[in-house]
Design a protein around this motif. Structure first.
Motif, PDB file in Angstrom:
ATOM      1  N   GLU A  14     -14.702   9.871  -2.101  1.00 27.79           N
ATOM      2  CA  GLU A  14     -14.170   9.030  -3.164  1.00 27.79           C
ATOM      3  C   GLU A  14     -14.217   7.580  -2.710  1.00 27.79           C
ATOM      4  O   GLU A  14     -13.939   7.287  -1.541  1.00 27.79           O
ATOM      5  N   ILE A  15     -14.533   6.679  -3.632  1.00 26.99           N
ATOM      6  CA  ILE A  15     -14.474   5.245  -3.361  1.00 26.99           C
ATOM      7  C   ILE A  15     -13.509   4.609  -4.352  1.00 26.99           C
ATOM      8  O   ILE A  15     -13.568   4.887  -5.556  1.00 26.99           O
ATOM      9  N   HIS A  16     -12.615   3.763  -3.843  1.00 27.61           N
ATOM     10  CA  HIS A  16     -11.647   3.053  -4.677  1.00 27.61           C
ATOM     11  C   HIS A  16     -11.803   1.556  -4.448  1.00 27.61           C
ATOM     12  O   HIS A  16     -12.011   1.120  -3.306  1.00 27.61           O
ATOM     13  N   ILE A  17     -11.708   0.771  -5.524  1.00 24.62           N
ATOM     14  CA  ILE A  17     -11.883  -0.679  -5.450  1.00 24.62           C
ATOM     15  C   ILE A  17     -10.778  -1.367  -6.242  1.00 24.62           C
ATOM     16  O   ILE A  17     -10.398  -0.908  -7.327  1.00 24.62           O
ATOM     17  N   GLN A  18     -10.274  -2.469  -5.697  1.00 26.51           N
ATOM     18  CA  GLN A  18      -9.361  -3.344  -6.440  1.00 26.51           C
ATOM     19  C   GLN A  18      -9.798  -4.779  -6.208  1.00 26.51           C
ATOM     20  O   GLN A  18     -10.002  -5.190  -5.056  1.00 26.51           O
ATOM     21  N   ARG A  19      -9.963  -5.541  -7.279  1.00 26.04           N
ATOM     22  CA  ARG A  19     -10.402  -6.920  -7.175  1.00 26.04           C
ATOM     23  C   ARG A  19      -9.288  -7.877  -7.609  1.00 26.04           C
ATOM     24  O   ARG A  19      -8.630  -7.660  -8.621  1.00 26.04           O
ATOM     25  N   ASP A  20      -9.132  -8.948  -6.828  1.00 25.70           N
ATOM     26  CA  ASP A  20      -8.027  -9.872  -7.067  1.00 25.70           C
ATOM     27  C   ASP A  20      -8.188 -10.678  -8.346  1.00 25.70           C
ATOM     28  O   ASP A  20      -7.213 -11.238  -8.850  1.00 25.70           O
ATOM     29  N   ARG A  36      -3.546   0.020 -18.420  1.00 22.48           N
ATOM     30  CA  ARG A  36      -4.978   0.270 -18.234  1.00 22.48           C
ATOM     31  C   ARG A  36      -5.624  -1.047 -17.858  1.00 22.48           C
ATOM     32  O   ARG A  36      -5.383  -2.075 -18.491  1.00 22.48           O
ATOM     33  N   GLU A  37      -6.418  -1.020 -16.820  1.00 24.50           N
ATOM     34  CA  GLU A  37      -7.058  -2.238 -16.360  1.00 24.50           C
ATOM     35  C   GLU A  37      -8.186  -2.671 -17.301  1.00 24.50           C
ATOM     36  O   GLU A  37      -8.652  -1.876 -18.133  1.00 24.50           O
ATOM     37  N   ALA A  38      -8.613  -3.925 -17.177  1.00 23.10           N
ATOM     38  CA  ALA A  38      -9.764  -4.403 -17.938  1.00 23.10           C
ATOM     39  C   ALA A  38     -10.986  -3.570 -17.570  1.00 23.10           C
ATOM     40  O   ALA A  38     -11.183  -3.218 -16.403  1.00 23.10           O
ATOM     41  N   LEU A  39     -11.798  -3.244 -18.562  1.00 15.51           N
ATOM     42  CA  LEU A  39     -12.963  -2.392 -18.339  1.00 15.51           C
ATOM     43  C   LEU A  39     -14.232  -3.120 -18.752  1.00 15.51           C
ATOM     44  O   LEU A  39     -14.325  -3.641 -19.868  1.00 15.51           O
ATOM     45  N   ALA A  40     -15.200  -3.166 -17.848  1.00 14.67           N
ATOM     46  CA  ALA A  40     -16.496  -3.760 -18.153  1.00 14.67           C
ATOM     47  C   ALA A  40     -17.458  -2.679 -18.603  1.00 14.67           C
ATOM     48  O   ALA A  40     -17.575  -1.632 -17.961  1.00 14.67           O
ATOM     49  N   GLU A  41     -18.126  -2.925 -19.723  1.00 15.20           N
ATOM     50  CA  GLU A  41     -19.160  -2.040 -20.230  1.00 15.20           C
ATOM     51  C   GLU A  41     -20.390  -2.884 -20.519  1.00 15.20           C
ATOM     52  O   GLU A  41     -20.292  -4.104 -20.633  1.00 15.20           O
ATOM     53  N   PRO A  42     -21.564  -2.259 -20.612  1.00 13.74           N
ATOM     54  CA  PRO A  42     -22.758  -3.049 -20.904  1.00 13.74           C
ATOM     55  C   PRO A  42     -22.571  -3.934 -22.125  1.00 13.74           C
ATOM     56  O   PRO A  42     -22.311  -3.458 -23.224  1.00 13.74           O
ATOM     57  N   GLY A  43     -22.632  -5.242 -21.909  1.00 12.96           N
ATOM     58  CA  GLY A  43     -22.562  -6.204 -23.007  1.00 12.96           C
ATOM     59  C   GLY A  43     -21.178  -6.633 -23.429  1.00 12.96           C
ATOM     60  O   GLY A  43     -21.046  -7.522 -24.281  1.00 12.96           O
ATOM     61  N   ARG A  44     -20.099  -6.068 -22.852  1.00 12.62           N
ATOM     62  CA  ARG A  44     -18.765  -6.438 -23.326  1.00 12.62           C
ATOM     63  C   ARG A  44     -17.691  -6.106 -22.290  1.00 12.62           C
ATOM     64  O   ARG A  44     -17.876  -5.274 -21.416  1.00 12.62           O
ATOM     65  N   TYR A  67     -17.563   8.021  -7.389  1.00 13.00           N
ATOM     66  CA  TYR A  67     -17.472   6.722  -8.051  1.00 13.00           C
ATOM     67  C   TYR A  67     -16.326   6.631  -9.051  1.00 13.00           C
ATOM     68  O   TYR A  67     -16.236   5.670  -9.803  1.00 13.00           O
ATOM     69  N   GLN A  68     -15.453   7.649  -9.063  1.00 12.04           N
ATOM     70  CA  GLN A  68     -14.239   7.631  -9.884  1.00 12.04           C
ATOM     71  C   GLN A  68     -14.553   7.310 -11.342  1.00 12.04           C
ATOM     72  O   GLN A  68     -13.949   6.419 -11.962  1.00 12.04           O
ATOM     73  N   VAL A  69     -15.497   8.032 -11.908  1.00 13.06           N
ATOM     74  CA  VAL A  69     -15.962   7.795 -13.276  1.00 13.06           C
ATOM     75  C   VAL A  69     -15.022   8.463 -14.271  1.00 13.06           C
ATOM     76  O   VAL A  69     -14.665   9.639 -14.116  1.00 13.06           O
ATOM     77  N   GLY A  70     -14.614   7.706 -15.288  1.00 13.83           N
ATOM     78  CA  GLY A  70     -13.799   8.256 -16.356  1.00 13.83           C
ATOM     79  C   GLY A  70     -14.478   8.073 -17.698  1.00 13.83           C
ATOM     80  O   GLY A  70     -15.656   7.734 -17.778  1.00 13.83           O
ATOM     81  N   ALA A 126      -9.538  10.700 -18.417  1.00 14.45           N
ATOM     82  CA  ALA A 126      -8.846   9.424 -18.558  1.00 14.45           C
ATOM     83  C   ALA A 126      -9.550   8.334 -17.749  1.00 14.45           C
ATOM     84  O   ALA A 126     -10.210   8.612 -16.736  1.00 14.45           O
ATOM     85  N   ARG A 127      -9.391   7.088 -18.208  1.00 10.80           N
ATOM     86  CA  ARG A 127     -10.050   5.955 -17.561  1.00 10.80           C
ATOM     87  C   ARG A 127      -9.066   4.789 -17.426  1.00 10.80           C
ATOM     88  O   ARG A 127      -9.226   3.741 -18.045  1.00 10.80           O
ATOM     89  N   PRO A 128      -8.042   4.949 -16.586  1.00  8.42           N
ATOM     90  CA  PRO A 128      -7.056   3.870 -16.457  1.00  8.42           C
ATOM     91  C   PRO A 128      -7.559   2.683 -15.654  1.00  8.42           C
ATOM     92  O   PRO A 128      -6.996   1.588 -15.742  1.00  8.42           O
ATOM     93  N   ARG A 129      -8.604   2.909 -14.861  1.00  8.58           N
ATOM     94  CA  ARG A 129      -9.182   1.844 -14.040  1.00  8.58           C
ATOM     95  C   ARG A 129     -10.699   1.828 -14.206  1.00  8.58           C
ATOM     96  O   ARG A 129     -11.292   2.828 -14.597  1.00  8.58           O
ATOM     97  N   PRO A 130     -11.353   0.724 -13.859  1.00  8.74           N
ATOM     98  CA  PRO A 130     -12.815   0.713 -13.858  1.00  8.74           C
ATOM     99  C   PRO A 130     -13.357   1.673 -12.804  1.00  8.74           C
ATOM    100  O   PRO A 130     -12.738   1.866 -11.751  1.00  8.74           O
ATOM    101  N   SER A 131     -14.498   2.269 -13.073  1.00 12.03           N
ATOM    102  CA  SER A 131     -15.173   3.053 -12.050  1.00 12.03           C
ATOM    103  C   SER A 131     -15.843   2.114 -11.059  1.00 12.03           C
ATOM    104  O   SER A 131     -15.927   0.895 -11.276  1.00 12.03           O
ATOM    105  N   VAL A 132     -16.340   2.657  -9.977  1.00 10.02           N
ATOM    106  CA  VAL A 132     -17.100   1.852  -9.025  1.00 10.02           C
ATOM    107  C   VAL A 132     -18.317   1.233  -9.718  1.00 10.02           C
ATOM    108  O   VAL A 132     -18.668   0.070  -9.475  1.00 10.02           O
ATOM    109  N   LEU A 133     -18.948   1.982 -10.610  1.00  8.87           N
ATOM    110  CA  LEU A 133     -20.110   1.455 -11.335  1.00  8.87           C
ATOM    111  C   LEU A 133     -19.705   0.274 -12.211  1.00  8.87           C
ATOM    112  O   LEU A 133     -20.437  -0.719 -12.314  1.00  8.87           O
ATOM    113  N   ASP A 134     -18.544   0.370 -12.867  1.00 13.93           N
ATOM    114  CA  ASP A 134     -18.060  -0.751 -13.692  1.00 13.93           C
ATOM    115  C   ASP A 134     -17.855  -1.990 -12.832  1.00 13.93           C
ATOM    116  O   ASP A 134     -18.204  -3.111 -13.223  1.00 13.93           O
ATOM    117  N   HIS A 135     -17.251  -1.801 -11.658  1.00 20.73           N
ATOM    118  CA  HIS A 135     -17.025  -2.933 -10.755  1.00 20.73           C
ATOM    119  C   HIS A 135     -18.355  -3.561 -10.321  1.00 20.73           C
ATOM    120  O   HIS A 135     -18.508  -4.784 -10.328  1.00 20.73           O
TER     121      HIS A 135
END
Length: 329
Positions: free
Chosen positions: A25-31, A82-90, A185-188, A238-247
């Protein structure tokens, strides 16, 4: 017992759950972003039929998905659900719930991160986990003659399976590998898997069972469909946080986001050796981000770790995500 490898750097915290020497598992938090469970205070900017948008003094916008009797313009306390989530284009804004009041002291980013890792219940070791990103960056994993390719879309993550041999054998390998990647990659949210099609319903059921068994060590619950006659299986969690791919990719599809490139360059500065000043060469948009006022604390952290000054140079032709040069002194 699994270990936790910590790999923190300026502006970004990474950790990996490691079992028998393998990263699982990989976990990421960005300031730069609000983390799940953080509390703050903001102003109700505008109300909607089903909730409201709340804005903090620094301009961050949050979505409240429940009705409130508080009027527009009122200052309210909130907690991030729920944290901010990045998706393609938005970008999808972080979601919140309202609180009666803030605690006496707002926990800092370190405390939020430590609490998250403590919940994993293992001891910590300082180790690099960079090798765990290889498949994410490639968008592909190879297991023998079986290829599992994946790509983010606005609707969710899509996997495609290909290989040499009979369909059931290929899909058996792919089902196990996809379960591994989803945990790694903690994908939700929504995931679509396009297996090699199989006519026999009994075999399709077996593939779904193999996936379930391989997912048993992933503590995050999910729901899935059966594998249909075209080889398609869907699952959601559930997707409470971005996945590693989102980051890593942000609003891009396959290219590293400028935030990721900037953070990786600061990581390189912090871990560089030598006594001369560091020159960071990056593409113009990444260089602009690195030089911004918001990123000043992380620049300071990087130069403090390196024990040297740092200059940023914009170069349209910068290769990869850029590079760090240490001057000879």
């Amino acid at each position: 017992m699994p270990e936790i490898w910590r790999d923190d750097s300026p502006g970004e915290r990474r950790a990996a759950v490691v079992d028998q020497g393998k990263i699982v598992e990989i976990h990421i938090q960005r300031d730069a972003h609000w983390a799940l469970g953080e509390r703050g205070r903001g102003r109700i900017e505008r109300k909607t039929p089903s909730g409201a948008y709340v804005v903090t003094d620094d301009g961050a916008e949050f979505l409240l998905r429940s009705k409130t009797a508080d009027p527009e313009g009122k200052t309210v306390a909130f907690e991030v659900t729920r944290e901010a989530l990045a998706e393609p284009g938005r970008w999808k804004p972080p979601e919140i719930m309202l609180c009666d009041s803030l605690p006496p002291q707002r926990p800092d980013k370190d405390a939020v991160w430590d609490n998250r890792l403590s919940a994993l219940g293992a001891h910590f070791l300082p180790r690099s986990i960079s090798e765990g990103f290889d498949a994410a960056i490639a968008g592909q994993s190879q297991v023998g003659d079986v290829t599992v390719s994946f790509q983010r879309t606005k609707a969710g993550l899509v996997f495609d399976v290909d290989g040499i041999g009979d369909a059931f054998g290929i899909n058996s390998v792919a089902a196990t590998e996809i379960a591994r990647l989803l945990r790694l990659y903690q994908v939700g949210a929504m995931v679509v898997i396009d297996f090699v099609s199989m006519e026999a319903k009994a075999q399709r059921t077996q593939i779904a069972d193999i996936f379930d068994a391989a997912s048993a060590l992933d503590q995050r619950p999910f729901e899935r469909t059966a594998v249909n006659g075209y080889g398609i299986m869907q699952l959601v969690r559930a997707r409470p946080r971005p996945s590693v791919l989102d980051h890593l990719f942000g609003t891009n599809i396959t290219a590293l986001s400028k935030e990721t490139q900037a953070l990786w360059l600061l990581r390189d500065v912090a871990r560089s050796s030598g006594f001369g000043p560091r020159t960071v060469t990056a593409r113009p948009d990444v260089a602009q981000l690195l030089d911004s006022q918001k990123w000043a604390p992380w620049r300071t952290e990087a130069t403090r770790a390196a024990g040297a000054d740092m200059a940023v140079v914009a170069d349209e032709k910068a290769a990869g995500y850029g590079h760090v040069h240490v001057a000879q002194s």
